[in-house]
Design a protein around this motif. Structure first.
Motif, short mmCIF file in Angstrom:
data_model
loop_
_atom_site.label_atom_id
_atom_site.label_comp_id
_atom_site.label_asym_id
_atom_site.label_seq_id
_atom_site.Cartn_x
_atom_site.Cartn_y
_atom_site.Cartn_z
N LEU A 1 0.86 -1.36 -0.04
CA LEU A 1 -0.09 0.10 0.09
C LEU A 1 1.07 1.28 -0.13
N LYS A 2 1.95 1.13 0.66
CA LYS A 2 2.94 2.44 0.89
C LYS A 2 3.63 2.71 -0.45
N PHE A 3 4.01 1.61 -1.19
CA PHE A 3 4.48 1.85 -2.44
C PHE A 3 3.54 2.34 -3.45
N ALA A 4 2.44 1.74 -3.50
CA ALA A 4 1.27 2.38 -4.45
C ALA A 4 1.23 3.83 -3.96
N ARG A 5 1.03 4.01 -2.77
CA ARG A 5 0.90 5.79 -2.46
C ARG A 5 2.04 6.61 -3.01
N LEU A 6 3.25 6.09 -2.70
CA LEU A 6 4.37 6.79 -3.40
C LEU A 6 4.50 6.72 -4.91
N SER A 7 4.04 5.75 -5.57
CA SER A 7 3.70 5.74 -6.91
C SER A 7 3.07 6.67 -7.71
N LEU A 8 2.10 6.98 -6.84
CA LEU A 8 0.83 8.07 -7.38
C LEU A 8 1.57 9.62 -6.70
N GLY A 9 2.60 9.64 -6.04
CA GLY A 9 3.18 10.86 -5.52
C GLY A 9 2.23 11.36 -4.47
N ILE A 10 1.61 10.57 -3.43
CA ILE A 10 0.70 11.18 -2.38
C ILE A 10 1.30 10.94 -1.15
N ALA B 1 -5.82 11.61 -5.33
CA ALA B 1 -4.94 11.19 -6.47
C ALA B 1 -5.02 12.78 -7.41
N PRO B 2 -4.00 13.08 -8.21
CA PRO B 2 -4.42 13.94 -9.11
C PRO B 2 -5.27 13.62 -10.10
N PRO B 3 -6.10 14.44 -10.79
CA PRO B 3 -7.16 14.02 -11.80
C PRO B 3 -6.76 13.11 -12.82
N GLU B 4 -5.39 13.17 -13.26
CA GLU B 4 -5.16 12.33 -14.37
C GLU B 4 -4.63 10.85 -13.72
N GLU B 5 -4.61 10.73 -12.45
CA GLU B 5 -4.35 9.43 -11.87
C GLU B 5 -5.75 9.00 -11.14
N GLY C 1 -8.66 6.92 -10.06
CA GLY C 1 -8.97 5.54 -10.09
C GLY C 1 -7.61 4.60 -10.40
N GLY C 2 -6.53 5.35 -10.20
CA GLY C 2 -5.23 4.56 -10.25
C GLY C 2 -4.85 3.73 -9.08
N ALA C 3 -5.32 3.92 -8.08
CA ALA C 3 -4.72 3.06 -6.95
C ALA C 3 -4.43 1.49 -7.01
N ILE C 4 -5.70 0.98 -7.69
CA ILE C 4 -5.58 -0.44 -8.07
C ILE C 4 -4.70 -0.69 -8.90
N ALA C 5 -4.38 -0.02 -10.00
CA ALA C 5 -3.37 -0.20 -11.01
C ALA C 5 -1.92 -0.15 -10.21
N SER C 6 -1.98 0.92 -9.55
CA SER C 6 -0.64 1.09 -8.72
C SER C 6 -0.33 0.08 -7.85
N LEU C 7 -1.34 -0.44 -7.18
CA LEU C 7 -1.02 -1.82 -6.23
C LEU C 7 -0.62 -2.72 -7.16
N HIS C 8 -1.28 -3.15 -8.43
CA HIS C 8 -0.86 -4.24 -9.18
C HIS C 8 0.44 -4.25 -9.58
N SER C 9 1.06 -2.67 -10.02
CA SER C 9 2.35 -2.77 -10.36
C SER C 9 3.52 -2.75 -9.19
N VAL C 10 3.01 -2.58 -8.19
CA VAL C 10 3.77 -2.78 -7.12
C VAL C 10 4.22 -4.45 -6.75
N VAL C 11 2.87 -5.04 -6.53
CA VAL C 11 2.74 -6.24 -6.14
C VAL C 11 3.39 -7.13 -7.17
N ASP C 12 3.14 -6.92 -8.72
CA ASP C 12 3.74 -7.54 -9.86
C ASP C 12 5.07 -7.24 -10.02
#
Length: 103
Positions: free
Chosen positions: A28-37, A78-82, A84-95
């Motif tokens: 979760l932390k890495f997903a947050r960081l990948s979104l710059g939050i 999340a910024p508007p361009e991101e 709905g990106g939390a799930i995608a970010s979590l996938h990229s971190v876990v994958d």
């Protein structure tokens, strides 16, 4: 995007098993960081103190309802361009598609 609509999307995703099996707090932390939050932003969205966000991110296996709330909070701030990106970010971190240097 409001937290309410994001929670519905996140809950549906969890029910469809679109999320990785039992993500860790570190995921979760890495997903947050990948979104710059910042953790402070997530805390404000959740209505908790920043220390609670730290505790969630330090948890080995946060509960599924907490994961859903946390991801909804990420989407809410999340910024508007991101949006709905939390799930995608979590996938990229876990994958493992986020660079190992980021870990």
């Amino acid at each position: 995007i409001g937290v309410e609509s994001s929670e519905s999307t996140t809950t549906r995703a969890m029910n469809k098993h679109e999320l990785p099996n039992r993500p860790t707090g570190l995921d979760l932390k890495f997903a947050r960081l990948s979104l710059g939050i910042q953790a402070r932003e997530v805390a404000e969205s959740l209505g908790v103190l920043p220390q609670r966000v730290s505790a969630i991110e330090a948890s080995f296996h946060p509960s599924p309802p907490m994961v859903a709330r946390y991801l909804a909070a990420l989407d809410a701030v999340a910024p508007p361009e991101e949006a709905g990106g939390a799930i995608a970010s979590l996938h990229s971190v876990v994958d493992g598609s986020v660079g190992e240097a980021g870990r």
